[in-house]
Design an enzyme around this catalytic site. Structure first.
Site, PDB file in Angstrom:
ATOM      1  CD  GLU A 120      -2.974   1.186   2.376  1.00  0.00           C
ATOM      2  OE1 GLU A 120      -2.726   0.093   3.515  1.00  0.00           O
ATOM      3  OE2 GLU A 120      -3.543   2.245   2.691  1.00  0.00           O
ATOM      4  CB  ALA A 261       1.166  -1.937  11.509  1.00  0.00           C
ATOM      5  CG  MET A 262       0.160  -3.482   4.859  1.00  0.00           C
ATOM      6  SD  MET A 262      -0.907  -1.690   4.339  1.00  0.00           S
ATOM      7  CE  MET A 262      -1.826  -2.085   3.412  1.00  0.00           C
ATOM      8  CG  ASN A 264      -0.067  -6.664   4.232  1.00  0.00           C
ATOM      9  OD1 ASN A 264       0.020  -6.295   3.243  1.00  0.00           O
ATOM     10  ND2 ASN A 264       0.706  -6.964   5.347  1.00  0.00           N
ATOM     11  CG  HIS A 296      -5.444   1.493  12.627  1.00  0.00           C
ATOM     12  ND1 HIS A 296      -6.388   2.528  12.817  1.00  0.00           N
ATOM     13  CD2 HIS A 296      -4.846   0.848  11.529  1.00  0.00           C
ATOM     14  CE1 HIS A 296      -6.587   2.624  11.511  1.00  0.00           C
ATOM     15  NE2 HIS A 296      -5.263   1.744  10.744  1.00  0.00           N
ATOM     16  CD  GLU A 297      -2.681  -1.784  10.648  1.00  0.00           C
ATOM     17  OE1 GLU A 297      -3.276  -1.854   9.585  1.00  0.00           O
ATOM     18  OE2 GLU A 297      -2.156  -0.616  11.065  1.00  0.00           O
ATOM     19  CD  GLU A 319      -5.885   3.557   6.934  1.00  0.00           C
ATOM     20  OE1 GLU A 319      -6.079   3.254   8.444  1.00  0.00           O
ATOM     21  OE2 GLU A 319      -5.353   2.622   5.900  1.00  0.00           O
TER      22      GLU A 319
END
Ligand code: B3K
Ligand code: ZN
Length: 865
Positions: A120, A261-262, A264, A296-297, A319
């Site tokens: 992203e 963080a991400m 995925n 959040h993730e 978001e």
């Protein structure tokens, strides 16, 4: 400027000419020469003769096959164009990439000894040529091959469906993700990790395997993250009715990561900062942030992954909403008031600054050059405030009905912010026509309120005006739907009752509201809980603020009254400096603060928040033109006055709250927070007793929070003992970059005159690395953004330093460079000397022929002002 970067416009959105609904990736990992075979099923969308155009960057192209036959293709501006393709076909592309050379940390790269990805917003195009846009949803399978000794663990999204060994010492694993997803949610990780395993039973009775991967030897720092994940999964079921969908959820912690963080799908990649914690190495804030970011993730699995964005202009769809959800998670699990206070500080400080600066944009931007530049406080934090206003307007039940409709209607789709609001409107029956304007209008509205009391008719009126100042690129502003929460108190702070505690809907430029049967002039609490992201102007007198500070039934209102009163004296004292007058602080305020410190009923974190002075950067937000020297003087004066006048109470509070042994629970965390505030004031007072308390506190500390509270205090008071503390800390933690970040931050925020030269010398410290984003933020970012007094030194040395750093990072990591540049962009609000020095540095950057798109967008927007 040499870069000719193209602007993209929200209104130019076109649905894709082709779509890909299945992609099989076969990736053979090698440090310098990774081979990627991507086999996709491509379908034409609609009736048109257009060529297939795929995005790609930093790729070596080996071959292109259409239905297994060599295709004719062209490469134009980083795009692969194939003419005359059939309506439906198999496309096979073979590319080669160099992960070891990828210092931008986008696409596939090496983090230490591991391989990982970050796709992203537009990183997938650095892995293969693809339709790299969020409205193309495909099922992915991923086969990874790598050396078995160096990379025993091979991960990707979804479920592990097959694995095997090859005769040459490599092995392979195949993954399959049943949920169609945009390529920005693709992830791959390969390395040698320790793994913490657990399970979660969902509300419908499915067992989900949970796996947390950390660097070897770090298992003892992974338990809090796992516990946080399980809490997140349970909370999303309870509060939003949302259940996890795959059979496995994995999180990998890596050291080199551009952001937090991400999310995925099924395989989150995390900055180790938001995973690793034990009491010795992590502070209470670290613990809190880990829980928040893990939440959040995880929450993105529904708000982001199952329902994603149609195009990147809609980023706040996922978001803003997910930040709102993580804030609610933190508030349900901890203190709602304290969470609100901390989030409001971010809006009133750096978000308001962004709104007023050259990068000002609506939460749904209209024009973007580099998407990575729009992962902003506006899109995230103000985006969350917009969702929160909806929640305030609709109430929890209708809001949840709206969420349910949104999920039922759009599961599996890529949608827009309008679709979200429409679902909220349809489910609730509320008219949100005007409310939608929050998505389109940038800038911070100002609410100017006056009041009127008529004793004869027993009426109390509030007259409200709204006005949004023009912002960069948007001169015309219109009225917004602003929920204004107010409550009335009597002169002694008695609450007048629920009928006088209301959310007023401010919907036009000017509006009045009336309360009846009021027998004496009331004290009004305005904008309770910060019910809208606006600036409030109301001519409060000190006495009313003291009433609210001492008696309001809302913890937030008490804190906010203290802020309003302090702000009044910050403004006044800056004016006094300009007029060469004596500085002043009213005794009433000091007495009230003393009362707050001694109030046995109050939450200790609230006491700490009330006593902690605003930062210089947030003080700066009170002024159109920023006089950083005067602000610094006023801050020192206020802190010094409080430290001297309340010295005995700080001693007493310190002694009462210092705990004998470490525990991680809300009450003890609050006590440590209050102790930290006391220590700082004791250090500023700085007599022998104070000094020995600080030294003893440091010596006795059995956790990182207490260690840093003592060091922070010693730094603020510029106490000689700091040197010894710093040396010991360094000797103990030098091999642990994450912990050393605290040490770098302490030095970067030093008020000492030699701060910049110390920061410069730390660039060659063995624990520092220009390649690691966490180190860069801790040292360079902290100095520039959190030490405004030194950064804005009138000789321009701070500006020159930041520009030199950006020169270096421009090529190696443009994304991080583009984050660090923020303080230089705000030059317009400084005096002419500083303005011209800052401009000069931006000018120098702009003259680089190879300026990255990320920096180009910001520098050019700033200079165009
Ligand atoms: N979605 C990611 C952020 C990606 C940033 C790309 N420059 C993490 C998050 O917001 O959850
Ligand atoms: Zn997010």
């Amino acid at each position: 400027m040499a870069v000719v970067a193209k602007e993209k416009h929200r209104l130019a959105y076109k649905s894709p000419d082709f779509t890909i609904d299945q992609i099989d990736l076969d990736i053979s990992l090698d440090e310098n020469c990774t081979k990627v075979i991507a086999t996709s099923r491509v379908k034409r969308q609609g009736n048109h003769p257009n060529s297939l155009v795929l995005d790609g960057e930093e790729l070596i192209l080996h071959s292109v096959l259409v239905d297994k036959k060599t295709a004719d293709y062209r490469i134009e501006n980083n795009q692969l164009c194939i003419d005359g393709v059939p309506d439906s076909f198999e496309l096979q592309i073979v590319t080669e990439i160099n992960p070891a050379a990828n210092s931008a940390l986008e696409g596939l790269y090496k983090s230490g000894n591991a391989f990982c990805t970050q796709c992203e917003a537009e990183g997938f195009r650095r892995i293969t040529y693809y339709l790299d846009r969020p409205d193309v949803l495909a099922r992915f399978t991923t086969r990874i091959t790598a050396d078995k000794t160096a990379y025993p663990i091979l991960l990707s999204n979804g479920n592990r469906i097959a694995a095997g060994d090859n005769p040459n010492g490599t092995h392979w694993v195949q993954w399959s993700d049943p949920f169609p997803k945009p390529c920005y949610l693709f992830a791959l990780v390969a390395g040698d990790f320790d793994v913490l395993k657990d399970t979660f039973e969902t509300k419908s009775g499915r067992t989900v395997a949970l796996e947390l991967f950390v660097d070897k030897g770090n298992l003892n720092r992974s338990y809090h993250a796992m516990a946080s994940l399980k809490k997140s999964m349970a909370w999303d079921e309870q509060r939003f009715g949302l259940e996890y969908d795959l059979d496995i959820y994995m999180i990998v912690a890596v050291d080199f990561f551009n952001m937090g963080a991400m999310e995925n799908k099924g395989l989150n990649v995390f900055n180790a900062k938001f995973v690793l914690a034990n009491p010795e190495s992590a502070t209470d804030t670290d613990y809190f942030d880990i829980e928040r970011v893990i939440g959040h993730e995880y929450f993105h699995n529904w708000t982001g992954n199952r329902i994603t964005c149609r195009d990147w202009f809609q980023l706040s769809l996922k978001e803003g909403l997910t930040v709102f959800r993580d804030q609610e998670f933190s508030s349900d699990l901890g203190s709602r008031a304290i969470n609100r206070i901390r989030n409001v500080k971010i809006i009133r400080g750096p978000q308001f600054a962004e709104d007023a600066g050259p990068m000002s944009h609506p939460i749904r931007p209209d024009v973007v050059m580099e998407m990575n530049n729009f992962y902003t406080l506006t899109v995230y934090e103000k985006g969350s405030e917009v969702i929160r206003m909806l929640h305030t307007i609709l109430g929890e039940d209708k809001f949840q009905a709206g969420m349910k409709l949104y999920v039922d209607r759009h599961d599996g789709q890529a949608v827009t912010c309008d679709d979200f609001i429409q679902a909220m409107q349809d489910a609730s029956g509320a008219d949100l026509t005007l409310f939608r304007r929050w998505y389109a209008q940038s800038g911070t509205p100002v609410l100017t309120v006056t009041d009127e009391f008529d004793a004869d008719s027993q009426r109390y009126s509030l007259h409200v005006k709204q006005h949004t100042p023009a912002t960069a690129g948007q001169n015309e502003k219109s009225a917004l739907h602003i929920p204004l929460s107010v409550a009335l108190y009597d002169q002694r702070g008695g609450y007048l009752g629920d009928q006088y505690d209301q959310v007023l809907n401010v919907c036009s430029d000017q509006q009045s509201f009336e309360f009846t049967e009021i027998t004496e002039k009331p004290v009004v609490a305005l904008l309770q809980d910060f019910s809208a992201p606006v600036k409030l102007e109301f001519a409060y007198d000190d006495q009313d603020l003291l009433v609210l500070l001492q008696h309001s039934k809302s913890a937030f209102t008490r804190w906010d009254a203290a802020q309003t009163l302090l702000n009044k004296y910050i403004r006044l004292n800056v004016e006094h400096i300009h007029n060469q007058q004596e500085l002043e602080l009213p005794q009433g305020l000091l007495n009230a603060l003393m009362g707050i410190l001694r109030d046995p009923e109050l939450d200790k974190s609230l006491i700490a928040e009330i006593l902690r002075m605003p930062s210089e950067s947030s003080m700066a937000e009170l002024f159109d033109e920023i006089d950083i020297d005067a602000i610094h003087k006023v801050k020192c004066f206020i802190e010094q006055t409080v430290a001297t006048q309340l010295h005995e109470v700080f001693l007493e509070t310190y002694r009462q709250n210092k705990s004998a042994s470490y525990q991680l629970n809300q009450q003890e965390i609050a006590k440590r927070d209050l102790v930290a505030v006391c220590l700082t004031y004791l250090a500023l007072h700085g007599d022998d007793t104070d000094r020995s308390i600080i030294a003893a506190h440091y010596q006795a500390a059995d956790n990182m929070t207490d260690v840093l509270s003592a060091m922070q205090a010693a730094k603020q008071g510029e106490l000689p003992v700091l040197q010894k503390m710093m040396a010991e800390f360094e000797a103990k933690w030098r091999h642990d970059g994450l912990v050393m970040d605290n040490w770098f931050r302490l030095q970067a925020t030093s008020p000492a005159t030699d701060c910049l030269s110390v920061v410069k010398s730390l660039l060659t410290h063995p624990s520092f690395s220009m390649q690691n984003p966490n180190r860069l933020r801790a040292l360079i970012g902290t100095f520039s953004a959190a030490n405004p007094y030194r950064f804005h030194a009138i000789d321009g040395s701070g500006y020159a330093f930041l520009r030199e750093m950006l020169d270096e990072l421009n090529h190696s990591n443009p994304q991080v460079a583009s984050r660090l540049i923020t303080p230089l962009l705000q030059f317009k609000r400084f005096d002419p000397v500083r303005q011209s020095l800052m401009r000069q540095e931006l000018q120098r950057l702009s003259e680089r022929a190879d300026l990255s798109r990320d920096l180009y967008e910001k520098v050019s927007r700033a200079l165009a002002q």
